[in-house]
Design an enzyme around this catalytic site. Structure first.
Site, PDB file in Angstrom:
ATOM      1  N   ASP A 250     -57.218  44.178   1.366  1.00  0.00           N
ATOM      2  CA  ASP A 250     -56.753  43.137   2.285  1.00  0.00           C
ATOM      3  C   ASP A 250     -56.685  41.804   1.537  1.00  0.00           C
ATOM      4  OD1 ASP A 250     -56.283  41.400   4.358  1.00  0.00           O
ATOM      5  OD2 ASP A 250     -58.346  41.456   5.100  1.00  0.00           O
TER       6      ASP A 250
ATOM      7  N   ASP B 258     -57.522  39.325   7.176  1.00  0.00           N
ATOM      8  CA  ASP B 258     -57.413  39.723   8.589  1.00  0.00           C
ATOM      9  C   ASP B 258     -58.035  41.101   8.844  1.00  0.00           C
ATOM     10  OD1 ASP B 258     -55.586  41.404   7.440  1.00  0.00           O
ATOM     11  OD2 ASP B 258     -53.905  40.849   8.746  1.00  0.00           O
TER      12      ASP B 258
ATOM     13  N   ASP C 235     -43.024  56.949   2.284  1.00  0.00           N
ATOM     14  CA  ASP C 235     -43.234  57.964   3.301  1.00  0.00           C
ATOM     15  C   ASP C 235     -42.031  57.934   4.240  1.00  0.00           C
ATOM     16  OD1 ASP C 235     -44.730  59.801   4.995  1.00  0.00           O
ATOM     17  OD2 ASP C 235     -46.533  58.901   4.119  1.00  0.00           O
TER      18      ASP C 235
ATOM     19  N   ASP D 190     -42.646  63.336   5.946  1.00  0.00           N
ATOM     20  CA  ASP D 190     -43.593  63.671   6.995  1.00  0.00           C
ATOM     21  C   ASP D 190     -43.082  64.819   7.869  1.00  0.00           C
ATOM     22  OD1 ASP D 190     -46.121  62.598   8.249  1.00  0.00           O
ATOM     23  OD2 ASP D 190     -44.810  62.533  10.007  1.00  0.00           O
TER      24      ASP D 190
ATOM     25  N   GLU E  81     -43.815  67.562   3.557  1.00  0.00           N
ATOM     26  CA  GLU E  81     -45.070  67.949   4.201  1.00  0.00           C
ATOM     27  C   GLU E  81     -44.723  69.119   5.114  1.00  0.00           C
ATOM     28  OE1 GLU E  81     -48.713  66.225   6.867  1.00  0.00           O
ATOM     29  OE2 GLU E  81     -46.656  65.948   7.449  1.00  0.00           O
TER      30      GLU E  81
ATOM     31  N   HIS F 169     -54.877  61.381   3.630  1.00  0.00           N
ATOM     32  CA  HIS F 169     -55.283  60.546   4.775  1.00  0.00           C
ATOM     33  C   HIS F 169     -55.483  61.334   6.066  1.00  0.00           C
ATOM     34  CE1 HIS F 169     -51.095  61.279   5.327  1.00  0.00           C
ATOM     35  NE2 HIS F 169     -51.130  60.735   6.524  1.00  0.00           N
ATOM     36  N   ASP F 170     -55.162  62.617   6.059  1.00  0.00           N
ATOM     37  CA  ASP F 170     -55.355  63.451   7.257  1.00  0.00           C
ATOM     38  C   ASP F 170     -56.559  64.377   7.124  1.00  0.00           C
ATOM     39  OD1 ASP F 170     -53.066  62.471   8.506  1.00  0.00           O
ATOM     40  OD2 ASP F 170     -51.778  64.054   7.686  1.00  0.00           O
TER      41      ASP F 170
HETATM   42  O1  TEU Z   1     -49.299  64.923   9.649  1.00  0.00           O
HETATM   43  C1  TEU Z   1     -48.814  66.136  10.142  1.00  0.00           C
HETATM   44  C2  TEU Z   1     -49.772  67.040  10.699  1.00  0.00           C
HETATM   45  O2  TEU Z   1     -49.482  68.212  10.801  1.00  0.00           O
HETATM   46  C3  TEU Z   1     -51.041  66.507  11.238  1.00  0.00           C
HETATM   47  O3  TEU Z   1     -51.102  66.909  12.566  1.00  0.00           O
HETATM   48  C4  TEU Z   1     -52.211  67.040  10.525  1.00  0.00           C
HETATM   49  O4  TEU Z   1     -52.237  68.414  10.586  1.00  0.00           O
HETATM   50  C5  TEU Z   1     -53.420  66.465  11.168  1.00  0.00           C
HETATM   51  O5  TEU Z   1     -53.274  65.094  11.173  1.00  0.00           O
HETATM   52  C6  TEU Z   1     -54.691  66.644  10.411  1.00  0.00           C
HETATM   53  O6  TEU Z   1     -55.009  67.854  10.056  1.00  0.00           O
HETATM   54  C7  TEU Z   1     -48.369  63.902   9.436  1.00  0.00           C
HETATM   55  C8  TEU Z   1     -49.070  62.677   8.903  1.00  0.00           C
HETATM   56  O7  TEU Z   1     -49.616  62.961   7.646  1.00  0.00           O
HETATM   57  C9  TEU Z   1     -50.088  62.229   9.900  1.00  0.00           C
HETATM   58  O8  TEU Z   1     -50.864  61.156   9.436  1.00  0.00           O
HETATM   59  C10 TEU Z   1     -49.339  61.841  11.155  1.00  0.00           C
HETATM   60  O9  TEU Z   1     -50.258  61.534  12.164  1.00  0.00           O
HETATM   61  C11 TEU Z   1     -48.421  62.962  11.637  1.00  0.00           C
HETATM   62  O10 TEU Z   1     -47.657  63.549  10.595  1.00  0.00           O
HETATM   63  C12 TEU Z   1     -47.418  62.410  12.625  1.00  0.00           C
HETATM   64  O11 TEU Z   1     -46.500  61.589  11.977  1.00  0.00           O
HETATM   65 CA    CA Z   2     -54.319  41.751   5.474  1.00  0.00          CA
END
Ligand code: TEU
Ligand code: CA
Length: 555
Positions: free
Chosen positions: A24, A28, A101, A202, A258, A332-333
């Site tokens: 950041d 913020d 992305d 995505d 993905e 990130h998931d």
């Molecule tokens: O994720 C796709 C997805 O299949 C997710 O449901 C994933 O399986 C789950 O978040 C965790 O296991 C993509 C993106 O990477 C995710 O961050 C988004 O929320 C999603 O698409 C919708 O755009």
């Molecule tokens: Ca910021």
């Protein structure tokens, strides 16, 4: 095995930035593009070739930028288009590339197209989204959304339902409408002309809805599965070929879908014939190995060696000579990889982080490093539901706990293990307050282990996870065998050791990884395997592997 064609993206290592949590610059509490620009030298030092940046486009942030309201504008919290241009120039000046992305299965409900679309049944944008009449006073079919609840939302104004495979703020775009495809392809071309170097796409395997039939309802599930109608369809492959011809072929890009699915699906998406994408992500070793109950991914199953190895080896073998792979353990998931697959106790955290890095970076396919992975960052272990921000968690809480179907203690235990916010806590830069991520209040708390785990400390310690990753990355850049060698599984039934070999032009690379906190026997741990390229132990015990030991040898 057929020899691989050369491609820069096969030799590259990709680093994923989740901008909201990276750095950041203005206090913020939210990471931003200037924050990324300020840390480019750090990434250059690590030695990565490509940065994949999670979405930085205008968004109301119901799903942290995966709900886009304007594909050609920067999210106001992240900065301006000038900030973007500066970031891109900084990346290019250091000889790195930027992959953006591409979130085009759905937009935000606040996108101008959807604002128009929902106004009336005869609005020119109506057909940009998927609208259906209800059936018998209920939803058009039985599909559930990925984020709990029905995949259909009734819109009172026009009395029809729209489809949303994710949150109801993420209406699915209607790819069957040629105007939608024109708009998306124009937007992609616009970004390519601005100079980006690729797309991470995505949930791109879901764009081709083939029919709207009810899906199978698995035992205990509340909704039907949309996958048979929406995932990996012939229609999706047709759209991707069209995208390839109309956009991708005109530029020199890294494209990664993905997609998930089976190796057979991946072979179609990322076939060596170049007709669709460069590579796609496997989900079987992340969501797949825990997604066996009506609760979906919610469990504390983690990632046992036998299951992870079965999936990764099967993908390695099926794809080689046919399609390019991408390899990763976290993003990130997903939760933090040391917490899930390794051991995040102070005693074994670093050893296991290095072992997991070795396993992935010596495989066939392009490796992906998720921010903080190179420091051995861990899960945060939140104790209550209010600590979470993620819409996926809150929707699941509503569906399972608030409805009385599951008890709160179990659900919180599963969240602590697998929830996405574990990977989204701020990057740990130094020992200043909030780990140097922000001078304000971070949007998600910083893990309180930041005095132990932070970039500044890692950069001063030659034995850190950071420098180990730097070496792994450098090895890929110097040894062709790591990129192009054939993959050969070894010791496939060993309960403790994940081992494999790579072979190219008469050379052999042996990779040994002990997945346990015990010293275990391993006949292959011997100097006869050749010269050591890297290891997380300074010395070895002939015929054994120390706890979480990783060893790579070249002969
Ligand atoms: O994720 C796709 C997805 O299949 C997710 O449901 C994933 O399986 C789950 O978040 C965790 O296991 C993509 C993106 O990477 C995710 O961050 C988004 O929320 C999603 O698409 C919708 O755009
Ligand atoms: Ca910021």
């Amino acid at each position: 095995m057929k020899a691989d064609k050369w491609a820069w993206w096969k030799e590259a290592v990709v680093y994923q930035i989740y901008p909201r949590s990276f750095a950041d610059s203005n206090g913020d509490g939210i990471g931003d593009l200037n924050g990324v620009t300020e840390h480019l030298d750090y990434l250059k030092e690590l030695g990565v070739d490509v940065i994949w940046c999670s979405p930085f486009f205008a968004s109301p942030n119901y799903d942290n930028g995966y709900d886009i309201s304007d594909y050609r504008a920067i999210m106001k919290e992240f900065g301006t288009m000038e900030d973007f241009d500066r970031m891109l120039a900084g990346i290019h000046a250091r000889g790195m590339k930027l992959v953006m992305d591409l979130v085009v299965n759905h937009s935000s409900e606040e996108h101008a197209w959807f604002v128009e679309s929902r106004k009336s049944r005869d609005n020119p944008y109506r057909d940009y989204y998927i609208w259906r009449d209800g059936v018998d006073g209920g939803e058009p079919n039985n599909w559930g959304s990925c984020f709990s609840g029905s995949a259909w939302q009734l819109d009172e104004a026009t009395g029809q339902y729209y489809l949303h495979l994710f949150t109801k703020q993420q209406p699915d775009l209607n790819w069957a409408n040629p105007k939608v495809r024109d708009e998306i392809f124009d937007m992609m071309t616009w970004w390519c002309k601005k100079g980006i170097d690729g797309f991470r796409m995505d949930v791109i395997g879901m764009i081709g809805k083939e029919n709207y039939n009810d899906g199978p309802v698995y035992p205990g599930a509340l909704y039907g599965d949309f996958v048979p109608s929406c995932q990996h369809t012939e229609t999706t492959h047709r759209y991707l070929k069209e995208m390839r011809e109309r956009v991708l072929d005109k530029f020199d890009l890294l494209t990664v879908g993905e997609c998930g699915g089976t190796p057979a699906d991946a072979i179609r998406y990322s076939n060596d014939d170049g007709s669709e994408l460069n590579m796609s992500f496997c989900f079987e070793h992340t969501d797949g190995i825990c997604d066996h109950t009506e609760m979906g991914k919610w469990s504390d199953h983690g990632g046992p060696l036998d299951e992870v190895r079965e999936v990764l080896n099967r993908w390695q073998l099926a794809l080689q000579g046919k399609a390019w792979n991408s390899v990763y353990l976290t993003n990130h998931d997903q939760p933090r990889q040391v917490s899930r697959f390794g051991n995040d106790s102070p005693l074994w955290r670093e050893k296991s982080a290095k072992m997991l890095g070795t396993l992935i970076h010596m495989m066939r396919g392009t490796p992906y490093v998720y921010q903080g992975e190179e420091l051995g960052m861990t899960n945060i272990y939140f104790k209550s539901i209010d600590q979470y921000q993620d819409v996926e968690v809150h929707n699941a809480w509503k569906q399972w706990v608030l409805s009385g179907r599951v008890n709160a203690t179990d659900m919180l235990r599963w969240f602590a293990k697998i929830a996405r916010d574990n990977a989204r806590t701020p990057m740990q830069w130094n020992s200043q307050p909030n780990a140097g991520f922000t001078t304000g209040t971070p949007w998600l708390p910083v893990n309180n282990n930041y005095l132990e785990i932070n970039a500044e400390k890692a950069l001063k310690d030659p034995d850190s996870v950071f420098y180990y990753y730097k070496k792994l990355i450098a090895l890929r850049h110097t040894h062709d065998i790591i990129v192009y060698g054939e993959f050969i599984p070894l010791l496939e039934n060993d309960p403790c050791v994940y081992a494999y070999r790579r072979a190219l032009d008469g050379k052999e690379l042996t990779v040994l990884c002990n997945w346990t906190d015990k010293t275990v026997p391993c006949a292959l741990s011997s100097d006869e395997m050749g010269e050591e390229l890297i290891s997380n132990y300074p010395e070895h015990k002939e015929g054994f592997l120390y706890p979480y030991e990783a060893r790579v040898m070249l002969k």
